[in-house]
Design a protein around this motif. Structure first.
Motif, mmCIF file in Angstrom:
data_model
loop_
_atom_site.group_PDB
_atom_site.id
_atom_site.type_symbol
_atom_site.label_atom_id
_atom_site.label_comp_id
_atom_site.label_asym_id
_atom_site.label_seq_id
_atom_site.Cartn_x
_atom_site.Cartn_y
_atom_site.Cartn_z
ATOM 1 N N ILE A 1 15.748 38.089 44.703
ATOM 2 C CA ILE A 1 17.486 38.487 45.772
ATOM 3 C C ILE A 1 17.671 37.315 45.856
ATOM 4 N N LEU A 2 17.692 35.944 46.209
ATOM 5 C CA LEU A 2 17.572 34.804 46.788
ATOM 6 C C LEU A 2 18.370 33.947 45.560
ATOM 7 N N TYR A 3 17.773 34.022 44.150
ATOM 8 C CA TYR A 3 18.666 33.710 43.010
ATOM 9 C C TYR A 3 19.008 33.994 42.544
ATOM 10 N N ALA A 4 19.130 35.764 42.465
ATOM 11 C CA ALA A 4 20.270 36.583 41.961
ATOM 12 C C ALA A 4 21.297 36.480 42.042
ATOM 13 N N LEU A 5 21.734 36.518 43.657
ATOM 14 C CA LEU A 5 22.696 36.206 44.579
ATOM 15 C C LEU A 5 23.634 34.745 44.429
ATOM 16 N N LEU A 6 22.753 34.127 43.837
ATOM 17 C CA LEU A 6 22.925 32.558 43.750
ATOM 18 C C LEU A 6 23.753 32.525 42.285
ATOM 19 N N ILE A 7 22.954 33.496 41.488
ATOM 20 C CA ILE A 7 23.440 33.544 40.034
ATOM 21 C C ILE A 7 24.857 34.410 39.863
ATOM 22 N N GLY A 8 24.322 35.345 40.844
ATOM 23 C CA GLY A 8 25.665 36.337 40.553
ATOM 24 C C GLY A 8 26.949 36.323 41.593
ATOM 25 N N THR A 9 27.392 35.414 42.546
ATOM 26 C CA THR A 9 28.368 35.830 43.221
ATOM 27 C C THR A 9 29.190 34.568 42.026
ATOM 28 N N PRO A 10 28.941 33.478 41.247
ATOM 29 C CA PRO A 10 29.986 32.493 40.368
ATOM 30 C C PRO A 10 30.254 33.282 39.079
ATOM 31 N N THR A 11 28.871 34.346 39.115
ATOM 32 C CA THR A 11 29.622 35.437 37.699
ATOM 33 C C THR A 11 29.630 36.340 38.467
ATOM 34 N N ALA A 12 29.908 37.112 39.233
ATOM 35 C CA ALA A 12 31.215 37.736 39.653
ATOM 36 C C ALA A 12 32.530 37.454 39.758
ATOM 37 N N ILE A 13 32.091 36.306 40.348
ATOM 38 C CA ILE A 13 33.829 35.321 40.429
ATOM 39 C C ILE A 13 34.810 35.176 39.089
ATOM 40 N N ILE A 14 34.072 34.622 38.300
ATOM 41 C CA ILE A 14 34.406 34.204 36.955
ATOM 42 C C ILE A 14 34.992 35.766 36.526
ATOM 43 N N ALA A 15 33.738 36.610 35.914
ATOM 44 C CA ALA A 15 34.626 37.739 35.154
ATOM 45 C C ALA A 15 34.766 39.339 35.828
ATOM 46 N N GLY A 16 35.092 38.821 36.709
ATOM 47 C CA GLY A 16 36.159 39.610 38.182
ATOM 48 C C GLY A 16 37.440 39.155 38.161
ATOM 49 N N PRO A 17 38.123 38.514 39.909
ATOM 50 C CA PRO A 17 39.398 37.981 39.549
ATOM 51 C C PRO A 17 39.769 37.192 38.586
ATOM 52 N N ILE A 18 38.938 36.182 38.286
ATOM 53 C CA ILE A 18 39.613 35.268 36.989
ATOM 54 C C ILE A 18 39.976 35.419 36.017
ATOM 55 N N PHE A 19 38.672 36.396 35.929
ATOM 56 C CA PHE A 19 39.237 37.120 34.151
ATOM 57 C C PHE A 19 40.620 37.631 34.303
ATOM 58 N N ALA A 20 40.024 39.556 35.687
ATOM 59 C CA ALA A 20 41.016 40.326 35.712
ATOM 60 C C ALA A 20 42.668 39.601 35.659
ATOM 61 N N LYS A 21 43.223 38.736 36.140
ATOM 62 C CA LYS A 21 44.291 37.668 36.317
ATOM 63 C C LYS A 21 44.622 37.482 35.062
ATOM 64 N N PHE A 22 43.572 36.693 34.017
ATOM 65 C CA PHE A 22 44.873 36.929 32.738
ATOM 66 C C PHE A 22 44.179 38.413 31.896
ATOM 67 N N ILE A 23 43.154 38.499 32.384
ATOM 68 C CA ILE A 23 43.383 40.212 30.681
ATOM 69 C C ILE A 23 44.798 41.159 31.925
ATOM 70 N N SER A 24 45.136 40.782 32.703
ATOM 71 C CA SER A 24 45.709 42.059 33.026
ATOM 72 C C SER A 24 47.333 42.212 32.948
ATOM 73 N N GLY A 25 47.812 41.203 32.103
ATOM 74 C CA GLY A 25 48.705 41.380 32.008
ATOM 75 C C GLY A 25 49.063 41.427 30.767
ATOM 76 N N LYS A 26 47.624 41.379 29.561
ATOM 77 C CA LYS A 26 47.836 42.214 28.435
ATOM 78 C C LYS A 26 47.065 43.594 28.335
ATOM 79 N N CYS A 27 47.202 44.424 29.380
ATOM 80 C CA CYS A 27 46.219 45.329 29.213
ATOM 81 C C CYS A 27 47.340 46.695 30.056
ATOM 82 N N ARG A 28 47.559 48.113 29.902
ATOM 83 C CA ARG A 28 48.548 48.854 30.591
ATOM 84 C C ARG A 28 47.798 49.868 31.050
ATOM 85 N N THR A 29 47.987 50.314 32.828
ATOM 86 C CA THR A 29 47.408 51.386 33.259
ATOM 87 C C THR A 29 48.403 52.479 33.725
ATOM 88 N N GLU A 30 47.668 53.719 32.833
ATOM 89 C CA GLU A 30 49.047 54.970 33.011
ATOM 90 C C GLU A 30 48.917 55.135 35.175
#
Length: 449
Positions: A184-213
């Motif tokens: 649990i400890l190690y997963a949260l330690l690794i998972g938090t930066p993982t979720a940040i990089i692949a989540g809000p950071i990547f989403a900001k980059f890719i959102s302008g290249k995709c369209r939502t209905e």
């Protein structure tokens, strides 16, 4: 080629064919993963010359041994998730945190909410529960649903694959003999930066290249009145309580004298079964009884939750049977010897096996259980590799390559109103990125533990 090499090659062929059979049964013939895992295991038994009576024994011991404690843990975890769902706890977390941090930080808030609220609930439940918040915030802040939806989806996926007491993560932890508190400890330690990089950071980059209905607002559940939601503090405490107890047990092992009363008491309370049992009763009160629900209603909600876990329990049992065949047939030992001779990094191997299986089968749970069966026998050959690292490597691999054969892919695609190409560019790409980042985190952490 000498006899030993021929034997090793045949064993590897059997393993490869068992995986092909597993994929074929699930994807082409639409056989339930539980039956498919058992059949793939029986194939291993027959192909390696196991006596027929031993084949039956492997099924019984594999299913029974794996589900022994897991069934109880998953049952209690399901009640906890159901209480969060019916109380509006997830909505309370989202609303309070968004009010405190502001809509401009909504992608970061949804990542944090996914990491917290995703602990007791399955991916699909968490995403559907929180989607109304995503929709409302995206509309008010006038941003793409992708900017807020992808961070939530990725954080839920990270927790789903890496953090016990989620069923797959907990099952692999048990199968590989890892300490649940450390995982649990190690997963949260690794998972938090993982979720940040692949989540809000990547989403900001890719959102302008995709369209939502435009999503039909009539399909979005109306927000719950504020006075009908539980308090923020008590909701957060209830969700995190089992983690606090289990991690506390792991931490106390460093300070308490083995064999003492306090040591035995902490180990008893910190056992996942007891920790979750305590948390269930706390949730019954904080998210149920204290808010006017009666025990009869809580019983009904608990029974409702149990109906949803029958399939997951059987799949985990099937994974245990498949693992038992790998061990009992001697195939696991042969694989260990071959991997040693190749001198391949076992962390990368565990990650790669889980990633390929998720890509092929489309189920995080099945991919992780199958990977654990293949990787488990290798641990003895790598005494310096901690089982906790092996668990995290498998979880990191299973995060990636979520595409058309995974129900999570279609859920995210439809709710965010994405075309198929844009769903690949946004959600699938985000899971691959998360998987690679998590692997980097596991490899880095392995240098220190």
């Amino acid at each position: 080629m000498n006899t030993k090499m021929q034997s090793g090659a045949m064993m590897m062929l059997v393993l490869f064919l068992s995986i092909v059979i597993l994929i074929f049964l699930i994807l082409k013939l639409k056989v339930h993963p539980f039956i498919s895992l058992v059949l793939a295991g029986i194939f291993i038994g027959l192909a390696t010359g196991m006596p027929l009576t031993d084949i039956v024994t492997s099924i019984e011991s594999g299913v029974g041994g794996t589900l022994g404690s897991l069934a109880v843990v998953i049952g209690f975890g399901t009640i906890l998730g159901k209480m969060l769902e019916i109380s509006g706890g997830a909505e309370r977390l989202a609303r309070t945190m968004l009010n405190a941090m502001g809509e401009k930080r909504a992608p970061w808030v949804m990542t944090l909410i996914g990491l917290i609220a995703g602990i007791p609930v399955f991916f699909e439940v968490g995403f559907v529960l929180l989607f109304p918040i995503i929709f409302i915030v995206a509309r008010q802040a006038k941003v793409s649903l992708i900017r807020i939806g992808i961070p939530l989806a990725i954080s839920l996926m990270v927790v789903h694959a890496m953090v016990p007491p989620h069923p797959a993560a907990f099952a692999v932890t048990e199968m590989l003999g890892a300490d649940v508190g450390k995982v649990i400890l190690y997963a949260l330690l690794i998972g938090t930066p993982t979720a940040i990089i692949a989540g809000p950071i990547f989403a900001k980059f890719i959102s302008g290249k995709c369209r939502t209905e435009a999503f039909n607002e009539l399909e979005v559940k109306a927000p719950t009145p504020d006075e009908k939601l539980p308090g923020f503090g008590i909701t957060l405490f209830t969700i995190l309580l089992p983690l606090f107890i289990m991690v506390g047990k792991t931490a106390s092992d460093l300070y308490l004298t083995e064999g003492s009363f306090s040591y035995n008491l902490v180990r008893f309370l910190g056992n996942p079964i007891i920790a979750l049992l305590i948390s269930v009763f706390v949730a019954y009160y904080t998210l149920g009884l204290s808010r006017g629900l009666k025990m009869k209603e809580l019983l009904s909600h608990s029974e409702e939750g149990f109906k949803s876990i029958a399939s997951i329990l059987l799949i985990i049992g099937g994974g245990g049977a498949y693992n038992a065949f790998l061990v009992d047939s001697g195939l696991g030992t042969e694989l260990s010897n071959i991997m040693q001779s190749l001198n391949m990094n076992p962390i990368i191997l565990a990650w790669l096996v889980a990633a390929i299986l998720h890509l092929a089968i489309g189920s995080v749970t099945v991919a992780m259980l199958s990977a654990a069966g293949i990787i488990g026998p290798l641990l003895a050959a790598y005494p310096t590799l901690s089982p906790e690292i092996a668990v995290l490597a498998i979880g990191a691999g299973a995060i990636g390559w979520c595409h058309v054969n995974d129900s999570a892919f279609w859920l995210v695609k439809e709710y965010l109103g994405l075309s198929l190409p844009d769903a690949f560019k946004s959600f699938t790409a985000a899971t691959v990125l998360a998987s690679i980042v998590a692997l980097g985190g596991v490899l880095l952490l392995a240098q220190f533990i």
